[in-house]
Design an enzyme around this catalytic site. Structure first.
Site, PDB file in Angstrom:
ATOM      1  NE  ARG A 124      54.574  28.997   1.874  1.00  0.00           N
ATOM      2  CZ  ARG A 124      53.911  29.939   1.227  1.00  0.00           C
ATOM      3  NH1 ARG A 124      53.396  29.687   0.038  1.00  0.00           N
ATOM      4  NH2 ARG A 124      53.773  31.127   1.758  1.00  0.00           N
ATOM      5  CE  LYS A 146      71.878  14.057   9.008  1.00  0.00           C
ATOM      6  NZ  LYS A 146      73.072  13.738   9.831  1.00  0.00           N
ATOM      7  CD  GLU A 188      82.263   9.678   5.293  1.00  0.00           C
ATOM      8  OE1 GLU A 188      81.560   8.891   5.957  1.00  0.00           O
ATOM      9  OE2 GLU A 188      82.598  10.802   5.703  1.00  0.00           O
ATOM     10  CE  LYS A 229      73.240   8.951   4.526  1.00  0.00           C
ATOM     11  NZ  LYS A 229      73.961  10.185   4.373  1.00  0.00           N
ATOM     12  CD  GLU A 239      72.315  12.323  13.175  1.00  0.00           C
ATOM     13  OE1 GLU A 239      72.327  12.675  11.978  1.00  0.00           O
ATOM     14  OE2 GLU A 239      73.225  12.553  13.955  1.00  0.00           O
ATOM     15  NE  ARG A 243      70.787  10.503   8.434  1.00  0.00           N
ATOM     16  CZ  ARG A 243      70.196  11.064   7.406  1.00  0.00           C
ATOM     17  NH1 ARG A 243      68.883  11.072   7.320  1.00  0.00           N
ATOM     18  NH2 ARG A 243      70.895  11.629   6.431  1.00  0.00           N
ATOM     19  CG  ASN A 247      77.260  11.394  12.878  1.00  0.00           C
ATOM     20  OD1 ASN A 247      77.410  11.778  11.722  1.00  0.00           O
ATOM     21  ND2 ASN A 247      76.200  11.708  13.603  1.00  0.00           N
ATOM     22  CG  HIS A 250      81.616  11.689  10.949  1.00  0.00           C
ATOM     23  ND1 HIS A 250      81.940  10.404  10.580  1.00  0.00           N
ATOM     24  CD2 HIS A 250      81.224  12.307   9.800  1.00  0.00           C
ATOM     25  CE1 HIS A 250      81.748  10.258   9.283  1.00  0.00           C
ATOM     26  NE2 HIS A 250      81.309  11.386   8.786  1.00  0.00           N
ATOM     27  CG  HIS A 254      82.678  16.944  12.820  1.00  0.00           C
ATOM     28  ND1 HIS A 254      81.434  16.563  13.279  1.00  0.00           N
ATOM     29  CD2 HIS A 254      82.643  16.771  11.482  1.00  0.00           C
ATOM     30  CE1 HIS A 254      80.697  16.175  12.256  1.00  0.00           C
ATOM     31  NE2 HIS A 254      81.406  16.287  11.154  1.00  0.00           N
ATOM     32  CG  HIS A 267      84.031  15.293   5.853  1.00  0.00           C
ATOM     33  ND1 HIS A 267      83.805  15.702   7.152  1.00  0.00           N
ATOM     34  CD2 HIS A 267      83.203  14.241   5.639  1.00  0.00           C
ATOM     35  CE1 HIS A 267      82.875  14.933   7.691  1.00  0.00           C
ATOM     36  NE2 HIS A 267      82.491  14.035   6.790  1.00  0.00           N
TER      37      HIS A 267
HETATM   38  P1  NAD Z   1      82.938  18.934  -3.077  1.00  0.00           P
HETATM   39  O1  NAD Z   1      81.508  18.979  -3.403  1.00  0.00           O
HETATM   40  O2  NAD Z   1      83.592  20.216  -2.652  1.00  0.00           O
HETATM   41  O3  NAD Z   1      83.727  18.304  -4.289  1.00  0.00           O
HETATM   42  C1  NAD Z   1      85.137  18.207  -4.225  1.00  0.00           C
HETATM   43  C2  NAD Z   1      85.805  18.787  -5.456  1.00  0.00           C
HETATM   44  O4  NAD Z   1      85.663  17.870  -6.536  1.00  0.00           O
HETATM   45  C3  NAD Z   1      85.192  20.097  -5.927  1.00  0.00           C
HETATM   46  O5  NAD Z   1      86.214  20.947  -6.353  1.00  0.00           O
HETATM   47  C4  NAD Z   1      84.330  19.657  -7.106  1.00  0.00           C
HETATM   48  O6  NAD Z   1      84.121  20.689  -8.044  1.00  0.00           O
HETATM   49  C5  NAD Z   1      85.157  18.546  -7.682  1.00  0.00           C
HETATM   50  N1  NAD Z   1      84.430  17.526  -8.429  1.00  0.00           N
HETATM   51  C6  NAD Z   1      83.239  16.973  -8.122  1.00  0.00           C
HETATM   52  N2  NAD Z   1      82.969  15.951  -8.951  1.00  0.00           N
HETATM   53  C7  NAD Z   1      83.990  15.875  -9.834  1.00  0.00           C
HETATM   54  C8  NAD Z   1      84.286  15.017 -10.919  1.00  0.00           C
HETATM   55  N3  NAD Z   1      83.518  13.977 -11.231  1.00  0.00           N
HETATM   56  N4  NAD Z   1      85.405  15.259 -11.625  1.00  0.00           N
HETATM   57  C9  NAD Z   1      86.235  16.278 -11.280  1.00  0.00           C
HETATM   58  N5  NAD Z   1      86.034  17.106 -10.237  1.00  0.00           N
HETATM   59  C10 NAD Z   1      84.914  16.903  -9.517  1.00  0.00           C
HETATM   60  O7  NAD Z   1      83.229  17.891  -1.883  1.00  0.00           O
HETATM   61  P2  NAD Z   1      82.513  16.551  -1.427  1.00  0.00           P
HETATM   62  O8  NAD Z   1      83.541  15.845  -0.644  1.00  0.00           O
HETATM   63  O9  NAD Z   1      81.828  15.874  -2.529  1.00  0.00           O
HETATM   64  O10 NAD Z   1      81.364  17.076  -0.444  1.00  0.00           O
HETATM   65  C11 NAD Z   1      81.662  17.720   0.767  1.00  0.00           C
HETATM   66  C12 NAD Z   1      80.402  18.351   1.294  1.00  0.00           C
HETATM   67  O11 NAD Z   1      79.430  17.330   1.527  1.00  0.00           O
HETATM   68  C13 NAD Z   1      80.563  19.087   2.600  1.00  0.00           C
HETATM   69  O12 NAD Z   1      79.967  20.350   2.485  1.00  0.00           O
HETATM   70  C14 NAD Z   1      79.813  18.245   3.619  1.00  0.00           C
HETATM   71  O13 NAD Z   1      79.243  19.003   4.650  1.00  0.00           O
HETATM   72  C15 NAD Z   1      78.763  17.610   2.753  1.00  0.00           C
HETATM   73  N6  NAD Z   1      78.230  16.346   3.265  1.00  0.00           N
HETATM   74  C16 NAD Z   1      76.886  16.209   3.342  1.00  0.00           C
HETATM   75  C17 NAD Z   1      76.333  15.031   3.802  1.00  0.00           C
HETATM   76  C18 NAD Z   1      74.839  14.867   3.817  1.00  0.00           C
HETATM   77  O14 NAD Z   1      74.342  13.858   4.337  1.00  0.00           O
HETATM   78  N7  NAD Z   1      74.107  15.781   3.227  1.00  0.00           N
HETATM   79  C19 NAD Z   1      77.155  13.952   4.173  1.00  0.00           C
HETATM   80  C20 NAD Z   1      78.536  14.115   4.084  1.00  0.00           C
HETATM   81  C21 NAD Z   1      79.069  15.310   3.627  1.00  0.00           C
HETATM   82  N1  GLY Z   2      76.397  11.765   6.791  1.00  0.00           N
HETATM   83  C1  GLY Z   2      75.611  11.433   7.938  1.00  0.00           C
HETATM   84  C2  GLY Z   2      74.147  11.342   7.686  1.00  0.00           C
HETATM   85  O1  GLY Z   2      73.693  11.470   6.581  1.00  0.00           O
HETATM   86  O2  GLY Z   2      73.394  11.179   8.613  1.00  0.00           O
END
Ligand code: NAD
Ligand code: GLY
Length: 365
Positions: A124, A146, A188, A229, A239, A243, A247, A250, A254, A267
């Site tokens: 939990r 998030k 970003e 942020k 949001e 917030r 986007n 986006h 998307h 992305h």
């Molecule tokens: P990712 O986590 O897939 O990382 C990209 C690649 O880089 C992966 O292969 C990873 O293993 C590699 N990697 C990571 N750090 C490294 C390093 N220091 N050295 C070498 N390789 C490394 O992609 P991302 O772009 O970081 O994240 C995308 C995800 O984030 C999506 O799922 C998206 O939905 C999510 N996201 C969430 C929020 C939120 O607010 N929670 C906001 C934006 C995106």
């Molecule tokens: N990446 C958008 C948010 O965190 O709200």
């Protein structure tokens, strides 16, 4: 070292520091202790990041007196699923984590979103900290709470708002990141300048090479992005309004990701195209000037980011945009840029969007 604070009202432990410091990976254990955490913990990572960074992180946890387990999940967005989450619960139970134990997310946004979701639901809810290693995770996904996973019907459809106890950002981790991933994260960073801070946008313009080559400008950019942020999340955690400005770009982004099967673009790359389109729509609706649109596009081009939408028919664009979450009574909600550093959320009539896309898709928008 720079520290940005996220201060949220409500129950205790909802405010937390974002600590940005070169080499902090070796001091995460001490940092967690300083946040009042102790005992058992589990580092969730993937084999790619784990091979480079888990030893240093595990050593720092041991040195600070933690009993740490290492849990690897497969690398890749396609593994951001409930079944991966279930496999982490199994390991946490095997490792006998209890309600006082904590979880550490070591990796990009995929690891961070999943480890955060696990933390929000395991027993939990247990404390967790983020140790983001991609630029996108350092400036965006690790901050704001998030968490979640994808569903076959769409991205991030299952999840929870659950804030970390702390975020430890080591800009040096970007040294091993693929340059394409770095550029995607810079998209970003540009977004923050556009939506909230003209001076920051100018700073980015003046430091393109420094940012791409991870000079001191990258630390400054991470700090300023996190500040923006944090400020937005503090005002509107769930949001319900403000917030939404995060986007910017986006909605089109998307649609581009969905129409290209989530494989053609990272992305941040899709968001880069989406921001140029959103600025184009803002110009079309006469809420901004050509100068603002050109400035945004030129900066993204300078980073080597894509700015032109792939050949998607206007009707397909509209259909996909309508499937997104932002449609109200036939109107489609967009974040439009008014001036550099200032955006507004507006409902755009379907007909106007169609007219814009007809022009845009024929290269005249
Ligand atoms: P990712 O986590 O897939 O990382 C990209 C690649 O880089 C992966 O292969 C990873 O293993 C590699 N990697 C990571 N750090 C490294 C390093 N220091 N050295 C070498 N390789 C490394 O992609 P991302 O772009 O970081 O994240 C995308 C995800 O984030 C999506 O799922 C998206 O939905 C999510 N996201 C969430 C929020 C939120 O607010 N929670 C906001 C934006 C995106
Ligand atoms: N990446 C958008 C948010 O965190 O709200």
């Amino acid at each position: 070292m720079s520290t940005v604070k996220v201060e949220l009202t409500g129950a205790v432990f909802r405010s937390y520091p974002i600590v940005i410091e070169r080499g902090i990976l070796d001091r995460v254990g001490a940092g967690m202790k300083g946040l009042g955490l102790s005992g058992r913990c589990a580092v969730v990572t993937n084999p790619t990041v784990g091979a480079i960074y888990s030893k240093r992180l595990m050593d720092s946890l041991k040195d600070a007196g933690f009993l740490a387990a290492l849990i690897e999940i497969p690398d890749g967005e396609e593994h951001k699923t409930l079944s991966t989450v279930a496999s982490v619960y199994d390991r946490l139970l095997e490792e006998r984590l209890d309600r006082d134990s904590s979880i550490i997310a070591l990796g990009g946004g995929v690891v961070g979103d999943m480890a955060g979701f696990v933390a929000s639901t395991f027993l939990r809810g247990v404390p967790y900290v983020q140790v983001p290693t991609t630029l996108l995770a350092q400036v965006d996904s690790s901050v704001g709470g998030k968490t979640g996973v994808n569903h076959p019907q769409g991205k991030n459809l299952i999840g929870a708002f659950y804030q970390p106890r702390g975020v430890f950002i080591d800009p040096d981790a970007l040294e091993t990141l693929d340059k394409r991933e770095l550029r995607a994260g810079l998209s970003e960073v540009v977004k923050y300048g556009v939506i909230r801070d003209e001076a920051f946008f100018s700073f980015i313009e003046a430091n393109v090479n420094g940012l791409l080559n991870l000079k001191s400008a990258i630390v400054e950019a991470i700090v300023r992005s996190c500040r923006i942020k944090a400020e937005v999340v503090m005002k509107d955690e769930r949001e319900s309004g403000l917030r939404g400005i995060l986007n910017f770009g986006h909605t089109f982004g998307h649609a581009i990701e969905a129409r290209t099967g989530y494989t053609a673009f990272r992305h941040g790359e899709a968001v880069s195209i989406g921001m140029v389109m959103a600025a184009g729509l803002s110009l079309y609706l006469a809420v901004t000037t050509e100068g603002v649109q050109k400035r945004i596009k030129n900066l993204l081009v300078a980073f080597g980011l894509p700015v032109d939408a792939p050949g998607i028919a206007p009707s397909d664009f509209i259909e996909t945009v309508r499937l997104d979450k932002k449609v109200k009574a036939g109107n489609i909600r967009f974040v439009l840029v008014e001036d550099m550093g200032r955006v507004a959320v507006k409902d755009v009539e379907g007909k106007k969007l169609k007219d814009f896309l007809e022009l845009y898709c024929h290269g005249r928008g």
